[in-house]
Scaffold this motif. Structure first.
Motif, mmCIF file in Angstrom:
data_model
loop_
_atom_site.group_PDB
_atom_site.id
_atom_site.type_symbol
_atom_site.label_atom_id
_atom_site.label_comp_id
_atom_site.label_asym_id
_atom_site.label_seq_id
_atom_site.Cartn_x
_atom_site.Cartn_y
_atom_site.Cartn_z
ATOM 1 N N THR A 1 1.463 -10.246 2.478
ATOM 2 C CA THR A 1 1.303 -11.656 2.117
ATOM 3 C C THR A 1 2.034 -12.022 0.821
ATOM 4 O OG1 THR A 1 -0.737 -11.016 0.983
ATOM 5 C CG2 THR A 1 -0.963 -11.909 3.208
ATOM 6 N N PRO A 2 3.366 -11.918 0.799
ATOM 7 C CA PRO A 2 4.057 -12.358 -0.408
ATOM 8 C C PRO A 2 3.689 -13.817 -0.710
ATOM 9 C CG PRO A 2 5.616 -11.886 1.382
ATOM 10 C CD PRO A 2 4.271 -11.506 1.867
ATOM 11 N N GLU A 3 3.337 -14.054 -1.970
ATOM 12 C CA GLU A 3 2.811 -15.384 -2.326
ATOM 13 C C GLU A 3 3.802 -16.133 -3.195
ATOM 14 O OE1 GLU A 3 -1.294 -15.248 -3.533
ATOM 15 O OE2 GLU A 3 -0.939 -16.771 -5.058
ATOM 16 N N GLN A 4 4.157 -17.315 -2.805
ATOM 17 C CA GLN A 4 5.076 -18.194 -3.549
ATOM 18 C C GLN A 4 6.454 -17.563 -3.728
ATOM 19 O OE1 GLN A 4 4.109 -21.079 -3.618
ATOM 20 N NE2 GLN A 4 2.547 -21.626 -5.109
ATOM 21 N N GLN A 5 6.790 -16.599 -2.879
ATOM 22 C CA GLN A 5 8.101 -15.966 -3.013
ATOM 23 C C GLN A 5 8.542 -15.388 -1.676
ATOM 24 O OE1 GLN A 5 8.059 -12.155 -4.891
ATOM 25 N NE2 GLN A 5 5.830 -12.081 -4.882
ATOM 26 N N ILE A 6 9.841 -15.309 -1.530
ATOM 27 C CA ILE A 6 10.412 -14.703 -0.327
ATOM 28 C C ILE A 6 10.906 -13.326 -0.745
ATOM 29 C CG2 ILE A 6 12.188 -14.906 1.453
ATOM 30 C CD1 ILE A 6 12.080 -17.972 0.949
ATOM 31 N N PRO A 7 10.448 -12.280 -0.063
ATOM 32 C CA PRO A 7 10.850 -10.947 -0.504
ATOM 33 C C PRO A 7 12.367 -10.776 -0.460
ATOM 34 C CG PRO A 7 9.582 -10.844 1.556
ATOM 35 C CD PRO A 7 9.572 -12.261 1.115
ATOM 36 N N SER A 8 12.849 -9.929 -1.339
ATOM 37 C CA SER A 8 14.278 -9.627 -1.328
ATOM 38 C C SER A 8 14.519 -8.616 -0.211
ATOM 39 C CB SER A 8 14.688 -9.020 -2.664
ATOM 40 O OG SER A 8 14.004 -7.798 -2.815
ATOM 41 N N GLN A 9 15.783 -8.462 0.154
ATOM 42 C CA GLN A 9 16.124 -7.497 1.201
ATOM 43 C C GLN A 9 15.577 -6.104 0.852
ATOM 44 O OE1 GLN A 9 17.640 -8.449 4.171
ATOM 45 N NE2 GLN A 9 16.936 -6.397 4.713
ATOM 46 N N GLU A 10 15.567 -5.758 -0.427
ATOM 47 C CA GLU A 10 15.089 -4.419 -0.853
ATOM 48 C C GLU A 10 13.594 -4.239 -0.606
ATOM 49 O OE1 GLU A 10 16.910 -6.389 -3.342
ATOM 50 O OE2 GLU A 10 18.547 -5.544 -2.184
ATOM 51 N N GLU A 11 12.860 -5.367 -0.514
ATOM 52 C CA GLU A 11 11.407 -5.268 -0.320
ATOM 53 C C GLU A 11 11.004 -5.328 1.145
ATOM 54 O OE1 GLU A 11 8.915 -7.843 -3.097
ATOM 55 O OE2 GLU A 11 10.917 -8.635 -3.350
ATOM 56 N N VAL A 12 11.911 -5.750 2.021
ATOM 57 C CA VAL A 12 11.522 -5.959 3.408
ATOM 58 C C VAL A 12 11.344 -4.599 4.068
ATOM 59 C CG1 VAL A 12 12.175 -6.942 5.613
ATOM 60 C CG2 VAL A 12 12.571 -8.221 3.533
ATOM 61 N N ASP A 13 10.109 -4.313 4.395
ATOM 62 C CA ASP A 13 9.742 -2.938 4.700
ATOM 63 C C ASP A 13 9.500 -2.651 6.174
ATOM 64 O OD1 ASP A 13 7.532 -4.437 5.083
ATOM 65 O OD2 ASP A 13 6.273 -3.403 3.632
ATOM 66 N N GLY A 14 9.849 -3.610 7.055
ATOM 67 C CA GLY A 14 9.649 -3.364 8.475
ATOM 68 C C GLY A 14 8.238 -3.681 8.913
ATOM 69 N N LYS A 15 7.368 -3.981 7.953
ATOM 70 C CA LYS A 15 5.993 -4.367 8.235
ATOM 71 C C LYS A 15 5.983 -5.855 8.600
ATOM 72 C CE LYS A 15 1.765 -4.671 5.598
ATOM 73 N NZ LYS A 15 0.980 -4.272 4.468
#
Ligand code: GLC
Length: 513
Positions: free
Chosen positions: A313-327
């Motif tokens: 549940t990233p809040e008020q932000q869009i994860p960066s490509q480095e954070e996108v974990d396949g979940k």
């Protein structure tokens, strides 16, 4: 107290020992008292249940099936609504200094009796659940999550567990969730509930995350108020502490979650929030109730780290490509600066930002849960409804690029974002172009598959393509069909080997990270 079991850290319920408990007591001292034995058994049972909970895994196929509608939806509506909308981010003429207006009671340290007086005037006579559902639908949203109870402890539904609810406590006297559930059923909209399970500032025993007085208003008594909250685990009113958290969980939170799981038909999502002072033992009890809705999807905020739920549940932000974990993950975001209604909000995101955010999130394989904060009469602020309609207009032409889409298989694209669909023998790419080329040529770097067709989603115009050493080049008209994001649909033969990198950073998923 924490235990390591199966390589995981498990925190055990906090118990007050009548006297120090150690091995000496058990080995050489007098025999353990009945109370001590009861606590030991309780700890062992919790440990056992937890191991059982961690190992009782759903099969990947069953999970995929349960998650399918959610993964295809990509776009949902969050609704933060409660009696805090009566105050609208203003306390005795002071504009709340920090945070969402739904936090006003905590930030401004409003005593329980005073907050309850305001809540008792909550009378949203303009509430029109069907209009809300139709607005969500018009925007292209596929599900709604509404605050059934936020941290202020006010239930937006009839509850036998606490009188502090919209039916028993206000002149309005009707269950707003029930009416919303009916409207959602009528219009084929999925409905989920946000529930603040640990923090509760009006039902005694509930937790209170500590915030400083200065985050509310310039209170001359700030120093003593802050000293009080420091000494009392975040609470600012003695009435909040007239019982224990154990009692609050058993007497209010669990029965209310049971009510939510039982009285409103299918519940698509349970959206927990802020696990302040939560224990694994409490979490297991909540989890047990979810069995009443076998297909329910839950987020990762029940209790960390042993209860990850289904979605990040990233809040008020869009994860960066480095954070996108396949979940599976869902960015929740406000349209203005607050979740709950703030009468003086002047800072609204433009349709351009919102539409591009939706494209960005879909291109990374996530969902966008976009919030509205209706006012005390039940009206949706005009900047929100206007922006939702603008998103709906864009979705009418381009939703094919969003629903059931898969993440961008290509690397970063300088001009915009990309999603794709995989078929048996070909791949369909959706290129959402934010910066339309002035040269009449759009290069898709590194794409060398054989193209079978390229067209504008706006009007179906076929676009010529050419293979170049750098990638595929598309000839485009001089003017962008959409000033915000124009989508080009490209079909190519075969698969596109994934070039996006695996996550190297952990995704931030909320206030507590
Ligand atoms: C936070 C806040 C809350 C808001 C939520 C939405 O944790 O406590 O006010 O409801 O996030 O993500």
């Amino acid at each position: 107290m924490e235990l390591r079991i199966c390589g995981r850290t498990i925190s055990l319920p906090r118990v007050v020992h009548p006297r120090p408990l150690n091995s000496a007591n058990l080995l050489v001292g007098e025999p353990p008292s009945f109370n001590t034995m009861r606590k030991i058994i309780c700890l062992l049972v919790t440990g056992f249940c937890l191991i059982h909970n961690l190992s009782a895994q759903e099969s990947p196929a069953a999970r995929d099936q349960r998650m399918q509608w959610w993964r295809e939806a990509r776009f949902g509506m969050f609704i933060h609504w409660g009696p805090y909308s009566v105050l609208g981010g203003v306390y005795h003429g002071h504009q709340q200094q920090r945070g969402g207006a739904e936090w006003i009671m905590n930030r401004c340290k409003i005593p329980m009796a005073e907050y309850q007086q305001a809540a008792a005037t909550f009378n949203p006579t303009n509430y029109d659940p069907e209009a809300w559902v139709l607005l969500a639908k018009q925007a292209g949203m596929k599900y709604i999550i509404i605050t059934a109870k936020h941290h202020d402890g006010f239930a937006m539904f009839k509850s036998a567990a606490s009188k502090f609810n919209i039916v028993d406590f206000t002149p309005y006297g009707k269950d707003v969730l029930d009416a919303l559930a009916t409207a959602c059923r009528k219009h084929g909209m999925k409905l989920g509930f946000y529930y603040s399970h640990a923090q509760d500032w009006n039902n005694p025993g509930g937790a209170a995350a500590r915030r400083l007085s200065a985050e509310g208003w310039d209170n001359p008594a700030a120093a003593s108020v802050d000293a009080y909250t420091a000494a009392n685990d975040g609470h600012w009113d003695p009435a909040q502490m007239s019982t224990t958290m154990d009692d609050y969980i058993d007497r209010v939170a669990l029965p209310q979650v049971r009510e939510l799981m039982t009285n409103y038909g299918d519940v698509a999502v349970l959206w927990w929030d802020t696990p302040t002072n939560m224990t694994d033992a409490y979490a297991l009890k909540f989890k047990e109730l979810l069995k009443l809705q076998p297909n329910i999807i839950t987020n990762d905020r029940l209790k960390r780290p042993n209860f990850p739920g289904d979605t990040g549940t990233p809040e008020q932000q869009i994860p960066s490509q480095e954070e996108v974990d396949g979940k599976d993950w869902e960015t929740c975001m406000t349209m203005g600066t607050s979740w709950g209604y703030k009468s003086w909000d002047g800072n609204w995101k433009s349709p351009e930002t919102l539409i591009r955010n939706l494209c960005d999130i879909a291109s990374k394989g996530g969902n966008y849960l976009l919030n509205i904060g209706p006012d005390a009469q039940g009206r949706i602020p005009t900047p929100s409804s206007d922006a939702l309609r603008a998103m709906g207009d864009w979705m009418k032409t381009n939703s094919e690029a969003i629903y059931a889409s898969k993440a961008n298989p290509l690397g970063p694209l300088p001009w915009g974002r990309c999603t794709h669909q995989q078929n048996a023998a070909d791949t369909v790419l959706y290129l959402a172009v934010f910066d339309w080329p002035t040269t009449g040529k759009l290069l898709v770097p590194g794409l060398h598959n054989q193209v079978t067709g390229a067209q504008l989603l706006a009007d179906g115009t076929a676009l010529p393509t050419a293979a170049t050493a750098a990638g595929m080049e598309i000839s485009v008209p001089a003017k962008a069909p959409d000033a915000i994001a124009s989508v080009i649909k490209v079909t190519v033969k075969g698969f596109i080997p994934k070039r996006t990198k695996a996550a190297t950073k952990q995704m931030k998923t909320g206030e507590l990270d």
